[in-house]
Scaffold this active site. Structure first.
Site, PDB file in Angstrom:
ATOM      1  N   CYS A 169       0.804  -1.221   0.000  1.00 30.28           N
ATOM      2  CA  CYS A 169       0.000   0.000   0.000  1.00 30.28           C
ATOM      3  C   CYS A 169       0.837   1.271   0.000  1.00 30.28           C
ATOM      4  O   CYS A 169       0.291   2.375  -0.071  1.00 30.28           O
ATOM      5  CB  CYS A 169      -0.925   0.006   1.208  1.00 30.28           C
ATOM      6  N   HIS A 308      -2.805   7.843   6.101  1.00 29.29           N
ATOM      7  CA  HIS A 308      -3.062   6.556   5.454  1.00 29.29           C
ATOM      8  C   HIS A 308      -4.501   6.155   5.774  1.00 29.29           C
ATOM      9  O   HIS A 308      -5.222   5.705   4.893  1.00 29.29           O
ATOM     10  CB  HIS A 308      -2.060   5.518   5.949  1.00 29.29           C
ATOM     11  N   GLU A 319      -1.178   4.828  13.548  1.00 27.30           N
ATOM     12  CA  GLU A 319      -0.787   6.004  12.777  1.00 27.30           C
ATOM     13  C   GLU A 319      -0.967   7.265  13.620  1.00 27.30           C
ATOM     14  O   GLU A 319      -0.140   8.189  13.550  1.00 27.30           O
ATOM     15  CB  GLU A 319      -1.598   6.115  11.484  1.00 27.30           C
ATOM     16  N   HIS A 345      -9.740   1.898  -0.216  1.00 20.36           N
ATOM     17  CA  HIS A 345      -8.290   1.701  -0.236  1.00 20.36           C
ATOM     18  C   HIS A 345      -7.853   1.211  -1.622  1.00 20.36           C
ATOM     19  O   HIS A 345      -8.147   0.087  -2.001  1.00 20.36           O
ATOM     20  CB  HIS A 345      -7.892   0.688   0.839  1.00 20.36           C
ATOM     21  N   PHE A 404       1.636  -3.350   4.046  1.00 21.35           N
ATOM     22  CA  PHE A 404       1.959  -4.663   4.602  1.00 21.35           C
ATOM     23  C   PHE A 404       3.452  -4.925   4.415  1.00 21.35           C
ATOM     24  O   PHE A 404       4.039  -4.580   3.385  1.00 21.35           O
ATOM     25  CB  PHE A 404       1.164  -5.755   3.886  1.00 21.35           C
TER      26      PHE A 404
END
Length: 418
Positions: A169, A308, A319, A345, A404
């Protein structure tokens, strides 16, 4: 050698619409770009919603120079088509074809997390039911993630550094960051950079769903709800974002429209877990710190962060912790939002469209809302712009991507005042 880098063109294919204008207007209107999955029967899966691109008609581009014809389209995966179209828009938006630049100093960098996974699933079924002789001869060149930048090069004539970055991502953000460095350090003068992703097959949804990453909500307004205490997973999206990064003096000399400056880039890794971010947020915080340091921006000078913000239980609170480490007391003053609250996403393309959001935010002095938020979470206690759009001048902005494998990327953008 250290040179300034600016954004002079942008292009997008998103669940809110194809083209930057549709995308940006959708964000300003707080439009939710989710629709019910219809590419397969999702009842058994238990996941109903996705951020699908609904207005992309490839036939509209058959006769457009710099895109693709009907024959070429049959030999391109959907993520590559998205990348080509958004790159074409970005280049047109820049107002130049850069034919005045040595083609070996014009590069292309595109991030993609999963590339042609749809095609792989289809060809696996074909070999199982019809034998190896029926697998498409175009399977490999259609599936590989580097075909997106490769195809764009064939359309633009850019012959400089050209590669795909695959860091889950964070792919799109890393692609833009590496392009920024190539120009800053004098290896390129211009670079098309961004990310592209597309998936509409049950396999991908099942994989994310079985790791408890996807929202199972049937209500579009409560499916992707970053920083909300009731968040329960992200909505899988698709699309592409491409940006023209250009050396500042060249852009200035040709009178280019400049959105903003790409001023800093930080890349780190958690070294912690396959899918979970580091609980302390330390490594993600270091990515933000490195980006700010390179940009010459102090924490108290950051006006806005495009988070994010995936709407997963772990990402949002970790985060938040990272932002607090990186910005200190200023974390409670900065405006934060999540574009994923409206797009879902987009995996490897997420960082690219969110970089476009930063560029438009700086240009228009408007920070879009994080939509769908209702229930406060004591572990997510910063200003996430949950009460509507915020009209405010933005001189410095950060964009975070966390992938990831622990891959973290942060870009720092600045308004060009001179």
């Amino acid at each position: 050698m250290s040179r300034r880098v600016v954004i002079t063109g942008i292009g997008a294919v998103t669940p809110l619409g194809t083209g930057v204008e549709k995308f940006w207007e959708g964000l300003k209107a707080n439009k939710i770009g989710f629709s019910f999955i219809d590419a397969f029967d999702s009842e058994q899966l238990g996941v109903s919603l996705a951020g699908l691109v609904r207005d992309f008609d490839e036939s509209n581009y058959y006769d457009v120079a710099g895109c693709f014809d009907k024959k070429e389209a049959k030999r391109m995966d959907r993520f590559t088509k998205y990348a080509v179209v958004s790159a074409h828009e970005a280049l047109a938006d820049s107002g130049s074809d850069f034919s005045d630049i040595d083609p070996y100093r014009a590069g292309i960098m595109v991030g993609s997390g999963i590339g042609g996974i749809d095609l792989t699933a289809m060809e696996c079924e074909r070999i199982r039911t019809k034998g190896p002789g029926r697998v498409s001869a175009f399977y490999v060149p259609m599936m590989i993630t580097n075909m997106a930048p490769g195809m764009i090069a064939m359309k633009t004539g850019f012959r400089g550094a050209n590669f795909d970055i695959s860091s889950a991502c964070a792919s799109g953000t890393h692609a833009i960051g590496e392009a920024f460095r190539k120009i800053k350090d004098g290896y390129l003068d211009v670079c098309l950079a961004g990310g592209a992703e597309s998936t509409k097959i049950e396999l991908t949804y099942a994989g994310f769903n079985n790791m408890k990453a996807l929202s199972r909500s049937t209500d579009p307004e409560r499916a992707s709800i970053p920083f909300d205490k009731e968040r329960n997973g992200f909505v899988l999206g698709e699309g592409s974002g491409m940006l023209v990064l250009e050396e500042y003096e060249h852009a200035k000399a040709r009178g280019a429209k400049i959105y903003c400056e790409v001023a800093g880039y930080g890349a780190t890794d958690d070294g912690y877990h396959m899918t979970s971010p580091m609980p302390t947020g330390e490594a993600a915080a270091m990515g933000m710190t490195l980006a700010m340091q390179e940009a010459g921006v102090k924490p108290e000078e950051v006006d806005y962060i495009n988070a994010h913000g995936t709407s997963t239980g772990l990402n949002d609170k970790y985060e938040t912790a990272a932002i607090k480490i990186a910005l200190g007391d200023s974390a409670y003053k900065v405006k934060i939002n999540s574009t994923k609250s409206m797009t879902g996403h987009l995996l490897g393309a997420a960082g690219a469209i969110e970089a476009i959001v930063c560029a438009k935010t700086i240009q228009e002095s408007l920070i879009h809302a994080t939509v769908g938020y209702k229930v406060p979470d004591e572990e997510c206690d910063l200003d996430y712009c949950v009460n509507g759009n915020v009209e405010q001048e933005v001189n410095a902005a950060l964009s975070n991507s966390l992938g990831f494998g622990g891959h973290n990327g942060t870009l720092c953008f600045k308004k060009v005042n001179d």
